[in-house]
Write a protein that holds these residues in place. Structure first.
Motif, PDB file in Angstrom:
ATOM      1  N   LYS A  52     -16.455 -11.141   2.717  1.00 54.40           N
ATOM      2  CA  LYS A  52     -17.259  -9.928   2.810  1.00 54.40           C
ATOM      3  C   LYS A  52     -16.395  -8.794   3.353  1.00 54.40           C
ATOM      4  CE  LYS A  52     -21.858 -11.781   3.239  1.00 54.40           C
ATOM      5  NZ  LYS A  52     -23.113 -11.751   3.989  1.00 54.40           N
ATOM      6  N   PRO A  53     -16.428  -7.647   2.710  1.00 55.58           N
ATOM      7  CA  PRO A  53     -15.606  -6.524   3.153  1.00 55.58           C
ATOM      8  C   PRO A  53     -15.907  -6.077   4.587  1.00 55.58           C
ATOM      9  CG  PRO A  53     -16.421  -6.133   0.963  1.00 55.58           C
ATOM     10  CD  PRO A  53     -17.118  -7.360   1.462  1.00 55.58           C
ATOM     11  N   ASN A  54     -17.129  -6.303   5.049  1.00 57.65           N
ATOM     12  CA  ASN A  54     -17.488  -5.832   6.386  1.00 57.65           C
ATOM     13  C   ASN A  54     -16.995  -6.751   7.505  1.00 57.65           C
ATOM     14  OD1 ASN A  54     -19.284  -7.935   6.179  1.00 57.65           O
ATOM     15  ND2 ASN A  54     -21.122  -6.677   6.407  1.00 57.65           N
ATOM     16  N   LEU A  55     -16.167  -7.737   7.175  1.00 61.89           N
ATOM     17  CA  LEU A  55     -15.553  -8.566   8.214  1.00 61.89           C
ATOM     18  C   LEU A  55     -14.451  -7.807   8.939  1.00 61.89           C
ATOM     19  CD1 LEU A  55     -15.247 -12.022   6.436  1.00 61.89           C
ATOM     20  CD2 LEU A  55     -16.784 -11.395   8.294  1.00 61.89           C
ATOM     21  N   LYS A  56     -13.941  -6.755   8.317  1.00 58.30           N
ATOM     22  CA  LYS A  56     -12.855  -5.970   8.888  1.00 58.30           C
ATOM     23  C   LYS A  56     -13.100  -4.488   8.614  1.00 58.30           C
ATOM     24  CE  LYS A  56      -9.202  -9.412   8.222  1.00 58.30           C
ATOM     25  NZ  LYS A  56      -8.789  -9.546   9.601  1.00 58.30           N
ATOM     26  N   THR A  57     -12.387  -3.656   9.342  1.00 56.26           N
ATOM     27  CA  THR A  57     -12.388  -2.237   9.023  1.00 56.26           C
ATOM     28  C   THR A  57     -11.446  -2.013   7.845  1.00 56.26           C
ATOM     29  OG1 THR A  57     -10.526  -1.686  10.458  1.00 56.26           O
ATOM     30  CG2 THR A  57     -12.735  -1.636  11.459  1.00 56.26           C
ATOM     31  N   TYR A  58     -11.538  -0.855   7.230  1.00 58.59           N
ATOM     32  CA  TYR A  58     -10.624  -0.533   6.132  1.00 58.59           C
ATOM     33  C   TYR A  58      -9.179  -0.607   6.609  1.00 58.59           C
ATOM     34  CZ  TYR A  58      -8.062   2.103   2.650  1.00 58.59           C
ATOM     35  OH  TYR A  58      -7.136   2.489   1.718  1.00 58.59           O
ATOM     36  N   ASP A  59      -8.914  -0.049   7.786  1.00 56.12           N
ATOM     37  CA  ASP A  59      -7.544  -0.059   8.314  1.00 56.12           C
ATOM     38  C   ASP A  59      -7.031  -1.478   8.562  1.00 56.12           C
ATOM     39  OD1 ASP A  59      -7.346   2.701   8.201  1.00 56.12           O
ATOM     40  OD2 ASP A  59      -7.979   2.979  10.270  1.00 56.12           O
ATOM     41  N   GLU A  60      -7.924  -2.408   8.829  1.00 57.01           N
ATOM     42  CA  GLU A  60      -7.520  -3.803   8.993  1.00 57.01           C
ATOM     43  C   GLU A  60      -7.282  -4.476   7.637  1.00 57.01           C
ATOM     44  OE1 GLU A  60      -9.739  -5.023  13.147  1.00 57.01           O
ATOM     45  OE2 GLU A  60     -10.950  -4.910  11.316  1.00 57.01           O
ATOM     46  N   TRP A  61      -8.028  -4.052   6.611  1.00 56.24           N
ATOM     47  CA  TRP A  61      -7.869  -4.642   5.279  1.00 56.24           C
ATOM     48  C   TRP A  61      -6.579  -4.221   4.598  1.00 56.24           C
ATOM     49  CZ3 TRP A  61      -9.866  -8.837   3.743  1.00 56.24           C
ATOM     50  CH2 TRP A  61     -11.182  -9.198   4.039  1.00 56.24           C
ATOM     51  N   VAL A  62      -6.146  -2.991   4.815  1.00 55.18           N
ATOM     52  CA  VAL A  62      -4.973  -2.477   4.097  1.00 55.18           C
ATOM     53  C   VAL A  62      -3.769  -3.415   4.220  1.00 55.18           C
ATOM     54  CG1 VAL A  62      -3.293  -0.594   3.947  1.00 55.18           C
ATOM     55  CG2 VAL A  62      -5.732  -0.082   4.119  1.00 55.18           C
ATOM     56  N   PRO A  63      -3.340  -3.800   5.436  1.00 56.83           N
ATOM     57  CA  PRO A  63      -2.180  -4.694   5.503  1.00 56.83           C
ATOM     58  C   PRO A  63      -2.445  -6.080   4.919  1.00 56.83           C
ATOM     59  CG  PRO A  63      -3.058  -4.289   7.706  1.00 56.83           C
ATOM     60  CD  PRO A  63      -3.781  -3.391   6.757  1.00 56.83           C
ATOM     61  N   VAL A  64      -3.684  -6.534   4.954  1.00 53.55           N
ATOM     62  CA  VAL A  64      -4.009  -7.846   4.358  1.00 53.55           C
ATOM     63  C   VAL A  64      -3.787  -7.783   2.853  1.00 53.55           C
ATOM     64  CG1 VAL A  64      -5.862  -9.503   3.889  1.00 53.55           C
ATOM     65  CG2 VAL A  64      -5.660  -8.466   6.167  1.00 53.55           C
ATOM     66  N   VAL A  65      -4.325  -6.769   2.209  1.00 54.90           N
ATOM     67  CA  VAL A  65      -4.189  -6.635   0.753  1.00 54.90           C
ATOM     68  C   VAL A  65      -2.728  -6.413   0.378  1.00 54.90           C
ATOM     69  CG1 VAL A  65      -4.830  -5.229  -1.260  1.00 54.90           C
ATOM     70  CG2 VAL A  65      -6.553  -5.808   0.467  1.00 54.90           C
ATOM     71  N   GLU A  66      -2.050  -5.532   1.105  1.00 53.47           N
ATOM     72  CA  GLU A  66      -0.641  -5.265   0.798  1.00 53.47           C
ATOM     73  C   GLU A  66       0.217  -6.507   1.008  1.00 53.47           C
ATOM     74  OE1 GLU A  66       0.126  -1.817   3.204  1.00 53.47           O
ATOM     75  OE2 GLU A  66      -0.638  -0.456   1.652  1.00 53.47           O
ATOM     76  N   ASP A  67      -0.071  -7.270   2.064  1.00 54.79           N
ATOM     77  CA  ASP A  67       0.677  -8.494   2.334  1.00 54.79           C
ATOM     78  C   ASP A  67       0.452  -9.530   1.230  1.00 54.79           C
ATOM     79  OD1 ASP A  67       2.337 -10.241   4.027  1.00 54.79           O
ATOM     80  OD2 ASP A  67       0.470 -11.357   4.317  1.00 54.79           O
ATOM     81  N   MET A  68      -0.786  -9.675   0.800  1.00 49.18           N
ATOM     82  CA  MET A  68      -1.081 -10.641  -0.252  1.00 49.18           C
ATOM     83  C   MET A  68      -0.374 -10.240  -1.545  1.00 49.18           C
ATOM     84  SD  MET A  68      -2.757 -13.039   1.133  1.00 49.18           S
ATOM     85  CE  MET A  68      -3.284 -13.977  -0.283  1.00 49.18           C
ATOM     86  N   ALA A  69      -0.368  -8.953  -1.865  1.00 44.73           N
ATOM     87  CA  ALA A  69       0.320  -8.486  -3.068  1.00 44.73           C
ATOM     88  C   ALA A  69       1.826  -8.734  -2.957  1.00 44.73           C
ATOM     89  CB  ALA A  69       0.036  -7.008  -3.307  1.00 44.73           C
TER      90      ALA A  69
END
Length: 69
Positions: free
Chosen positions: A29-46
């Motif tokens: 669920k996107p609401n598990l984190k803030t947007y600023d917390e998601w950015v490095p997760v998505v970039e790291d996975m990519a």
């Protein structure tokens, strides 16, 4: 890495999210984190070779920006 096991909540999101972020694990669920917390997760996975196309990275981040806490 993403959340503790007790916080693990499978989620069904839009196609770009499900095809890229949930192909190896359930979507979160996107609401598990803030947007600023998601950015490095998505970039790291990519960067790790998750096979997320560059245009999909931005589309996923746009989605998370709207839906994150």
């Amino acid at each position: 890495y993403l959340v503790a096991n007790a916080d693990y909540v499978p989620f069904e999101g839009p196609p770009v999210y499900m095809q890229n972020c949930a192909k190896c694990h359930p979507g979160f669920k996107p609401n598990l984190k803030t947007y600023d917390e998601w950015v490095p997760v998505v970039e790291d996975m990519a960067a790790r070779g998750a096979g997320i196309p560059a245009d999909s990275v931005q589309e996923i981040l746009d989605y998370l920006k709207l839906e994150a806490k």
